[in-house]
Design a protein around this motif. Structure first.
Motif, PDB file in Angstrom:
ATOM      1  N   TRP A 139       0.821  -1.210   0.000  1.00 23.70           N
ATOM      2  CA  TRP A 139       0.000   0.000   0.000  1.00 23.70           C
ATOM      3  C   TRP A 139       0.857   1.264   0.000  1.00 23.70           C
ATOM      4  O   TRP A 139       1.985   1.245   0.482  1.00 23.70           O
ATOM      5  N   PRO A 140       0.309   2.352  -0.513  1.00 22.70           N
ATOM      6  CA  PRO A 140       0.992   3.630  -0.330  1.00 22.70           C
ATOM      7  C   PRO A 140       0.988   3.972   1.165  1.00 22.70           C
ATOM      8  O   PRO A 140       0.024   3.643   1.868  1.00 22.70           O
ATOM      9  N   THR A 141       2.055   4.641   1.605  1.00 18.81           N
ATOM     10  CA  THR A 141       2.181   4.876   3.034  1.00 18.81           C
ATOM     11  C   THR A 141       1.046   5.714   3.612  1.00 18.81           C
ATOM     12  O   THR A 141       0.562   5.455   4.702  1.00 18.81           O
ATOM     13  N   ASP A 142       0.585   6.716   2.827  1.00 17.78           N
ATOM     14  CA  ASP A 142      -0.458   7.568   3.415  1.00 17.78           C
ATOM     15  C   ASP A 142      -1.794   6.845   3.525  1.00 17.78           C
ATOM     16  O   ASP A 142      -2.622   7.197   4.352  1.00 17.78           O
ATOM     17  N   GLU A 143      -1.962   5.807   2.706  1.00 18.91           N
ATOM     18  CA  GLU A 143      -3.189   5.030   2.838  1.00 18.91           C
ATOM     19  C   GLU A 143      -3.156   4.240   4.155  1.00 18.91           C
ATOM     20  O   GLU A 143      -4.168   4.090   4.843  1.00 18.91           O
ATOM     21  N   VAL A 144      -1.971   3.752   4.487  1.00 15.21           N
ATOM     22  CA  VAL A 144      -1.811   3.033   5.754  1.00 15.21           C
ATOM     23  C   VAL A 144      -2.088   3.982   6.911  1.00 15.21           C
ATOM     24  O   VAL A 144      -2.789   3.642   7.862  1.00 15.21           O
ATOM     25  N   TYR A 145      -1.573   5.182   6.787  1.00 17.37           N
ATOM     26  CA  TYR A 145      -1.796   6.179   7.833  1.00 17.37           C
ATOM     27  C   TYR A 145      -3.288   6.475   7.972  1.00 17.37           C
ATOM     28  O   TYR A 145      -3.823   6.545   9.085  1.00 17.37           O
TER      29      TYR A 145
END
Length: 424
Positions: A139-145
């Motif tokens: 996943w893209p990191t900001d989606e994880v965030y």
DNA sequence: CCTCCACCGGAAAGTCCGGTCG
DNA sequence: CGACCGGACTTTCCGGTGGAGG
């Protein structure tokens, strides 16, 4: 030889036991008492009582060298906190992450978010409207965030996140995740988060973005190393629970404490030493643990540590070490860098490996010296130049066995050396 | 006192590789 | 996905040196 069935086990059972419960002697065991840590325990408890009142706890930095009880203290207090929160039916969650293991921004956010999801899954009926589990990669990191935020805000609660060995993040350059966490509360409506950073390194703050320091380091608690007397108290306490009554001589604990105090006041080392001494005593069916067992345990630990260190050496370093071994086995004469390089390079060619430069090999020799596997000192032979004089500092057999796995050891005589050194 | 051996070891540039970012 | 980055490991370059022999 054969006794009646089960005889061998009965015999072992009837032997006098050295250990009562050796779990108490493992560093991973979390005790209930922390001798000489009253001040730290009290301060931390005062900070972490906040969530029980529904308030956000201050962020804390905890410093102290290895084996000073940081992790155990925090884990213990966190367990207690969860306990009391349960009794008072307060929504308090705790999460523990070790940054040595979970060491990237992505992995920290993902692990955190999955942990929170897990506790939610255990407590709510309808799981379908939770975000899905974050995969370990992809996943893209900001989606994880974003997922983390959703999960955190799913209900009203206070969460304390512990980041152990937080200094690893700085040395790996992933400290920006700290900035993210430090201001996460402004992205949250229901939940409040407190962050605990545990660091082995007292100076790591200086390499940290000042903004992170000011927000995460609201409180600082220092765990100083133990001195010999304090270590003794700790060992005393653990051994009462871990060892059978009367199998430990007073001087044994004394000696273990003294050993570990000399080595930076590390309680973990002290415990390892004591437990190993017990295991040796048990193995030889001794009635008591003696100082002699401690001495041997100390040697064994050192031996194991060295073997482990040699095994985990890069292949090239192993070859250099092996060259020293071969030279020393053959002739006890002075071994210089040139000799080593010669043997080393033919070993390399033999295995079809790249041959490193003299400069590099010289550096590797110095590294092996630092490790204590070999002794190297620079000497000048006047007319005949200047070189490092090298000798093995460990049991040659140990080197052989540690190195053997990936390197076929050949006799020195059959190696095609470029030029035969002076004979007779 | 000078030479000069056979290296030492600092500095900087180059190579690889896993991870991150757009 | 490719561009980019930072860190670990190497190579390249090179100035430095203790002391036996002259």
């Amino acid at each position: 030889m054969q006794k009646k069935s089960g005889g061998i086990f009965k015999e072992l059972l009837e032997n006098k036991q050295i250990f009562k419960d050796r779990e108490y002697l493992r560093p991973s065991h979390i005790p209930e008492n922390f001798p000489h840590r009253d001040e730290q325990v009290n301060r931390l408890a005062r900070i972490w009582v906040a969530p029980l009142r529904g308030e956000t706890p201050s962020n804390v930095f905890i410093y102290g060298k290895t084996g000073t009880g940081k992790t155990a203290t925090v884990k213990y207090l966190m367990e207690e906190l969860e306990h009391v929160a349960g009794d008072l039916s307060r929504e308090v969650e705790v999460a523990y992450l070790n940054c040595e293991v979970v060491d990237t921004k992505y992995r920290i956010l993902a692990t955190l978010s999955n942990k929170i999801r897990e506790t939610l899954v255990g407590e709510i009926d309808d799981v379908s409207d939770l975000p899905e589990k974050v995969p370990m990669t992809g996943w893209p990191t900001d989606e994880v965030y974003g997922t983390l935020l959703t999960l955190l805000d799913y209900r009203k609660q206070v969460i304390i996140v512990t980041l152990d060995e937080i200094d690893r993040l700085v040395s790996k350059g992933t400290s920006d995740v700290l900035y993210l966490l430090s201001r996460i509360n402004s992205d949250l409506d229901n939940t409040k988060m407190g962050v605990v950073g545990i660091s082995n390194n007292l100076n790591f703050v200086s390499d940290l973005d000042p903004r992170i320091v000011s927000s995460l380091g609201e409180e600082e608690v220092v765990f100083p190393p133990y001195d010999a007397n304090q270590l003794e108290d700790i060992l005393e306490e653990r051994s009462e629970k871990g060892f059978a009554d009367g199998v430990i001589e007073e001087s044994v604990i004394n000696l273990c404490a003294a050993h570990a105090a000399r080595k930076h006041g590390d309680a973990r080392k002290a415990l390892d030493l004591l437990r190993n001494a017990g295991e040796i005593a048990e193995e030889e069916e001794a009635q008591k643990v003696t100082t002699d067992h401690v001495t041997r345990a100390s040697r064994k630990i050192e031996h194991d540590r060295m073997e482990e260190a040699i095994k985990s050496l890069p292949d090239q370093s192993k070859l250099v070490l092996l060259s020293v071994l071969l030279l020393q086995e053959r002739k006890a004469r002075k071994i210089g860098t040139g000799d080593i390089y010669e043997v080393y390079s033919s070993l390399c060619r033999q295995h079809g490996w790249d041959v490193l430069t003299r400069r590099r090999v010289s550096g590797l020799i110095s590294e092996l010296d630092m490790m204590g596997v070999i002794n190297a000192r620079v000497v000048s032979n006047g007319r005949y130049g200047r070189t490092k004089e090298v000798e093995l500092n460990v049991d040659p057999l140990q080197v052989r066995s540690a190195v053997q796995r990936e390197i076929y050891i050949q006799d020195l005589d059959s190696l095609p050396l470029s030029k035969q050194k002076k004979l007779g």
